[in-house]
Enzyme design. Structure first.
Site, PDB file in Angstrom:
ATOM      1  N   ALA A 279       0.818  -1.212   0.000  1.00  0.00           N
ATOM      2  CA  ALA A 279       0.000   0.000   0.000  1.00  0.00           C
ATOM      3  C   ALA A 279       0.853   1.264   0.000  1.00  0.00           C
ATOM      4  O   ALA A 279       0.495   2.277  -0.588  1.00  0.00           O
ATOM      5  CB  ALA A 279      -0.912  -0.001   1.224  1.00  0.00           C
ATOM      6  N   ILE A 281       3.959   1.693  -1.250  1.00  0.00           N
ATOM      7  CA  ILE A 281       4.647   1.964  -2.524  1.00  0.00           C
ATOM      8  C   ILE A 281       3.636   2.571  -3.496  1.00  0.00           C
ATOM      9  O   ILE A 281       2.598   1.975  -3.759  1.00  0.00           O
ATOM     10  CB  ILE A 281       5.253   0.676  -3.126  1.00  0.00           C
ATOM     11  CG1 ILE A 281       6.415   0.181  -2.258  1.00  0.00           C
ATOM     12  CG2 ILE A 281       5.743   0.929  -4.551  1.00  0.00           C
ATOM     13  CD1 ILE A 281       6.985  -1.140  -2.686  1.00  0.00           C
ATOM     14  N   ASP A 325      24.500  24.876 -32.107  1.00  0.00           N
ATOM     15  CA  ASP A 325      25.089  25.123 -33.417  1.00  0.00           C
ATOM     16  C   ASP A 325      24.711  26.547 -33.826  1.00  0.00           C
ATOM     17  O   ASP A 325      23.739  27.105 -33.327  1.00  0.00           O
ATOM     18  CB  ASP A 325      24.516  24.104 -34.413  1.00  0.00           C
ATOM     19  CG  ASP A 325      25.146  24.211 -35.781  1.00  0.00           C
ATOM     20  OD1 ASP A 325      26.344  24.490 -35.842  1.00  0.00           O
ATOM     21  OD2 ASP A 325      24.438  24.006 -36.778  1.00  0.00           O
TER      22      ASP A 325
END
Length: 877
Positions: A279, A281, A325
């Site tokens: 429960a 987790i 770039d």
């Protein structure tokens, strides 16, 4: 041994066992046995099942799988099924993204020219580029793709577009001259490189490298050897999962020990401890993160940023360095006239007045001595020449009309040795030769100068002023063309000798200008604590000029060339990078080294680019960003994000979105963990005090599936705010579970736990364990629903408009409140959910405890905010 470009054509031909008439069939056969085919090799690819099962390596995913198994063993099949569905969906999404990301080499293979014109057995044949071997003589003309690397042995005004390989925006003028010193790729003017295009002229070259030995092949090798970086979110969630699991297991171990100490059967105590662990987790976490990231990708797609990898949404929000770039990203990738210089005056392009005869004459000359066209927006020709045509259009002068009024009666085409071009026209009743070219070359041939008083002899002082202006233009990164003219007799046959005794008219300076949005975007980056860095294959002066204009560069000492870092060790480069803002004339290897150097300094790096030469660095960076319009397929496949408008400003907007997404994910995690912590504290307190367990397993399942998931998802789509750009980027190694974050979770969980325990004791003292469990269950559910509003911000939101501005959270709260109220009051549900039906007074008490938890946490936020402000004020004093 000398490099190929340092050898004469004769030496190169001898080196590769060839001759100007080409190879024989027998020699080709022997060469192929030695060198193989002219194609890029592919590495061993993982199959789809391998990629799919690799998605389950994540530690939190393994914990969730264990949770599902334990839930199934305990009979909680619904919870087990939900967990397995969630992690399977995530694995499928990860597999699809990985398969897309592995297409870089396939895109590179398309760069090998499909056909090549080759001398074989003394005759010209056309054959697939794949069949070329080292020593072949290839013939090239305008429009051809170069099929292999080679040394030029014949040159007729050859110009090559090498932008995809070097990043230089202008076509390169090629030369037969042997180079004595070692030079970077972009300056090897006697070499041709696979994947480049011929834009002008013709020539012949001897093939010196094929397949994986070409410069494109070396990039393919770099792509194979460059591992993709995990995004900060991936790293954080992995570390978060481990720490969370350890904490939960620690709590459950304590609970198990307490239960056994109190005399409970070890088997029962163990099963309840495992149930509480399942429960605690947050099974919904993976799906919530996926949903939040998916919403982020949809929002960013509307703002011209296509996300190829879900985690990149958040990753962009945490970057501290953006290596960009130049060409096409910070600039417009379109040569544009910036200035005129005529009659000793510098005139900006915007101030050119075609009503002034001298300025109009210079404009007409630039259109006449010009081979380019621009019809219906389709530009054909050299970029510097099309810039001159476009200037005329901006001034209301159409090239076709000028050329019709003054037809070309003769010409001397441009070549790289003379560095000039001449055309003959009848203007104002006399034959005039217009000559344009390099300033230094033309000044040597100029004897007179045009002035508003008329044409007079050119003095040394005149030349000095022109050279000084040319130098000033060059220092600003401008490309300069000189324009001269001279009268010629009627029916004159043009020769190269006519390009002498010239009259100087003026200079035209041009450049690939910065995008209008670039300067503001760079300033926004700096405000957000992000360091913008330019990495380009272009020349140092040009790159520095652009960088200075948009705010990346302050002085020239912050710029360097690839040659400057070529022989530096990794440690030396790591020490250098904080002092450099612009890198010019760099190779793909240099780009990767620069990105790695920043990463080794603990920075999260985004790299932007559009060329083949950018692809390895895009893959190496934490977040690779490719250009969608001008970008090559190679760059797009190697990147995590593609910009559909090629605009640097879009990256800054993406950073803002990414920061908001990460903030919302943290809000969702804060909501889940503080609520779970409150539940664990309640169970621990009840166990320590000797009371019955406050919750039944069905209560935990209801909380997991309803009061957890819906508000957490709603918090994940909390409306975005520009305030996040006032914060500095978080450190690369910073965990989600920082001390500050844990303290918030702990404090808020403590408040929820206390009020839940108060509810339990109220019911327990009224009518025993079942009513106490009902009160605790109702208080915890409602407290967590109200807690969703606490997690909207680090500041108090009560009595502010922000309390109501997330319609999804309001909906989740309303739905959750209706469901829990139904469970607590409808008699038919009390057996299913193991509760007692509450009357209105009892229900009012449960709601009151939940509201008190909301008010307490809001008060704590207000106190925390005030103390933080006071601390900042004291610090500033």
């Amino acid at each position: 041994m000398k490099q190929i470009y340092q050898q004469t054509p004769e030496e190169v031909l001898k080196h590769v066992n060839s001759r100007e008439s080409g190879l024989t069939g027998e020699e080709v056969k022997k060469a192929r046995e030695i060198y193989g085919w002219n194609e890029l090799a592919e590495g061993k690819k993982k199959n789809i099942p391998q990629i799919f099962f690799e998605q389950y390596r994540d530690f939190l995913v393994l914990i969730l799988i264990a949770s599902a198994i334990i839930s199934g063993v305990l009979g909680d099949m619904e919870s087990a099924l939900v967990i397995l569905i969630v992690i399977t969906i995530n694995a499928i999404l990860g597999t699809v993204q990985t398969i897309k990301a592995e297409q870089s080499l396939q895109s590179l293979k398309t760069l090998a020219g499909p056909e090549a014109k080759v001398l074989r057995d003394g005759t010209v044949v056309q054959l697939p580029a794949r069949e070329l071997v080292i020593g072949d003589i290839i013939l090239l003309e305008a429009g051809d793709m170069i099929p292999a690397d080679g040394r030029l042995i014949e040159n007729a005004s050859l110009k090559i577009d090498e932008s995809a390989l070097t990043g230089e925006s202008l076509a390169v003028e090629k030369s037969l001259d042997t180079l004595s010193a070692e030079v970077p790729l972009g300056d090897r003017t006697n070499m041709l490189f696979s994947g480049s295009f011929v834009t002008y002229g013709r020539g012949r070259a001897v093939v010196t490298a094929i397949g994986m030995q070409t410069e494109v092949g070396k990039i393919a090798g770099l792509l194979k050897s460059t591992s993709e970086k995990q995004t900060p979110l991936q790293v954080n969630l992995e570390a978060f999962g481990k720490k969370l699991s350890i904490l939960i297991l620690l709590f459950c171990g304590i609970l198990f020990a307490l239960s056994v100490f109190r005399g409970e059967q070890p088997g029962n105590a163990f099963l309840f401890a495992v149930a509480l662990a399942v429960a605690a987790i947050p099974e919904a976490l993976s799906s919530i993160v996926t949903i939040v990231l998916s919403f982020g990708t949809q929002k960013m797609a509307k703002e011209h940023a296509i996300i190829r990898k879900l985690q990149a949404v958040e990753g962009l929000g945490s970057v501290s360095i953006i290596c960009s770039d130049k060409t096409g990203t910070l600039t417009q990738n379109k040569m544009t006239v910036e200035d005129y210089y005529i009659d000793e005056k510098r005139i900006p392009a915007s101030a050119i007045d075609v009503m002034v005869p001298a300025q109009r004459y210079l404009l007409d000359c630039s259109i006449l001595c010009n081979d380019s066209t621009n019809e219906n927006g389709v530009e054909i020709g050299d970029p510097t020449e099309t810039a001159l045509i476009n200037l005329g259009s901006c001034c209301g002068i159409h090239a076709a009309e000028v050329r019709s009024a003054y037809p070309r009666n003769g010409e001397l085409p441009f070549d790289s040795e003379r560095k000039m071009m001449s055309t003959l026209h009848k203007i104002d009743g006399e034959n005039r030769l217009i000559v344009k070219g390099a300033v230094d070359c033309l000044l040597e041939r100029t004897e007179q100068i045009w002035t508003k008083e008329g044409v007079r002899e050119m003095t040394a002082d005149d030349k000095e002023k022109i050279q000084k202006q040319n130098q000033e233009f060059s220092m600003e990164g401008l490309r300069v063309l000189a324009f001269t003219y001279r009268p010629l007799p009627e029916k004159h046959l043009l020769t190269a000798e006519d390009e002498n005794h010239l009259i100087f008219l003026g200079l035209i300076a041009m450049m690939d200008p910065p995008r209008e949005e670039s300067k503001a975007a760079v300033a926004e980056c700096i405000r957000a604590g992000i360091r913008p860095v330019m990495i380009t294959g272009d020349h140092k002066i040009t790159a520095a000029a652009i960088a200075k204009r948009i705010g990346i560069l302050q002085n020239l000492s912050e710029a360097c060339e690839g040659a400057d870092i070529e022989h530096l060790s990794d440690e030396e480069l790591k020490a250098l990078v904080p002092n450099i803002s612009v890198y010019a004339r760099v190779s793909p290897e240099h780009k990767i080294r620069i990105v790695r150097a920043w990463q080794e300094r603990g920075m999260i790096v985004a790299m932007t680019g559009d060329g083949v030469n950018d692809a390895p660095a895009l893959k190496q960076a934490d977040i690779g960003v490719a250009m969608g319009i001008t970008g090559t397929e190679v760059a797009k496949d190697a990147a995590a994000m593609v910009l559909t408008d090629d605009n640097f400003a879009t990256i800054v907007k993406a950073v803002e979105n990414g920061r908001n997404v990460y903030r919302n994910i943290k809000y969702a995690i804060q909501f889940l963990l503080s609520g779970n912590f409150g539940a664990i504290l309640t169970v621990l307190c009840a166990s320590i005090a000797g009371f019955p367990v406050p919750f039944a397993p069905v209560h935990l399942l209801f909380i997991n599936l309803l009061t957890d998931s819906l508000p957490a998802i709603a918090l994940g789509v909390e409306p975005h705010s520009s305030e996040v750009m006032n914060e500095k980027p978080r450190a690369a190694g910073e965990s989600i579970l920082t001390k500050d974050f844990l303290s918030k979770i702990g404090l808020e969980g403590l408040v929820i736990g206390i009020m839940t325990m108060v509810g339990f004791l109220t019911g327990y003292h009224q009518n025993g364990a079942l009513l106490g469990s009902t009160y605790a269950f109702g208080t915890l559910c409602l407290s967590r629903l109200f807690h969703g509003f606490n997690c909207k911000s680090d500041h108090p939101v009560l009595f502010t408009s922000r309390f109501f501005h997330n319609k999804w959270l309001l909906g989740a709260f309303a739905l959750g409140a209706v469901l829990i109220t139904a469970v607590l009051t409808l008699p038919g549900l009390h057996l299913l959910f193991k509760v007692e039906s509450l009357n209105l007074t009892q229900l009012g008490q449960v709601y009151l405890y939940a509201v008190i938890s909301l008010l307490l946490i809001q008060a704590l936020k207000w106190i925390r905010m005030k103390s933080k402000k006071n601390g900042e004020n004291n610090g500033s004093k």
